[in-house]
Design an enzyme around this catalytic site. Structure first.
Site, mmCIF file in Angstrom:
data_model
loop_
_atom_site.group_PDB
_atom_site.id
_atom_site.type_symbol
_atom_site.label_atom_id
_atom_site.label_comp_id
_atom_site.label_asym_id
_atom_site.label_seq_id
_atom_site.Cartn_x
_atom_site.Cartn_y
_atom_site.Cartn_z
ATOM 1 N N HIS A 27 12.495 23.446 11.563
ATOM 2 C CA HIS A 27 13.945 23.587 11.745
ATOM 3 C C HIS A 27 14.252 24.159 13.127
ATOM 4 C CE1 HIS A 27 14.100 24.301 7.153
ATOM 5 N NE2 HIS A 27 14.632 23.115 7.362
ATOM 6 N N LYS A 51 21.869 25.302 -7.102
ATOM 7 C CA LYS A 51 20.485 25.670 -6.806
ATOM 8 C C LYS A 51 20.364 27.166 -6.589
ATOM 9 C CE LYS A 51 18.751 21.485 -4.578
ATOM 10 N NZ LYS A 51 18.177 20.959 -3.331
ATOM 11 N N ARG A 100 11.166 13.613 9.546
ATOM 12 C CA ARG A 100 9.729 13.824 9.457
ATOM 13 C C ARG A 100 8.984 12.529 9.180
ATOM 14 N NH1 ARG A 100 10.568 18.380 5.011
ATOM 15 N NH2 ARG A 100 11.835 16.635 4.358
ATOM 16 N N SER A 137 10.773 23.640 3.697
ATOM 17 C CA SER A 137 10.979 24.983 3.153
ATOM 18 C C SER A 137 10.338 25.111 1.779
ATOM 19 C CB SER A 137 12.478 25.290 3.048
ATOM 20 O OG SER A 137 13.059 25.357 4.311
#
Length: 169
Positions: A27, A51, A100, A137
């Site tokens: 990040h 969440k 990614r 993460s």
């Protein structure tokens, strides 16, 4: 006033959105690169009330501010709702997202097209540094929870916060 606005040029703004639970070196790489391309970069810590994060939103904001302190043009704010509303409220025409892998592109392209269709905001995809191509993460939290070494994956402040949080839980 000094800078681009005083010279008649509009300030170039972009946003790097995410949950950042926690922020990783991947990040941070994208934020740093965006900060070199734009006059102002907002890091939008997106709030998803469905969440339960490892860190609450204020903790995430604090960590991000700490690790981005060297970038004078980076601002960190929380947002609950549509990212395009965040952009509209701050006159931000561009979203910067790191990619990614091809699997990221499939999802991110749909989001980019939706965001553009809603308000005209553009999304710029930045290829992730190969060093961080596997990094997320979630993976950091899982490895750290099992006692694995994540020191090369997160800034030192985040490593310390992770250690403290995981010792409590």
């Amino acid at each position: 006033m000094t800078g681009p606005e005083s010279e008649g040029s509009p300030v170039r703004r972009a946003v790097c959105p995410g949950s950042f639970d926690p922020i990783t070196n991947g990040h941070l790489d994208i934020i740093a690169r965006a900060s070199r391309l734009y006059d102002e970069v907002f890091v939008a810590v997106m709030i998803n009330t469905s969440k339960k994060g490892l860190f609450d939103v204020d903790e995430r904001i604090g960590l991000i501010r700490e690790v981005t302190a060297e970038y004078a043009n980076v601002r960190v704010e929380a947002h609950h709702g549509l990212l395009v509303d965040f952009c509209k409220d701050r006159d931000i025409p561009a979203i910067v997202k790191g990619l990614r892998a091809v699997s990221d592109f499939d999802y991110e392209l749909q989001m980019a097209q939706m965001n553009n269709g809603l308000t005209g905001v553009e999304t710029l995809f930045v290829p992730t540094n190969p060093t961080y191509s596997f990094l997320s993460s979630s993976l950091v939290k899982e490895v750290a929870a099992w006692g694995g070494d994540v020191s090369h994956l997160v800034p030192p402040q985040v490593l310390e916060a992770l250690g403290e949080r995981l010792r409590k839980d």
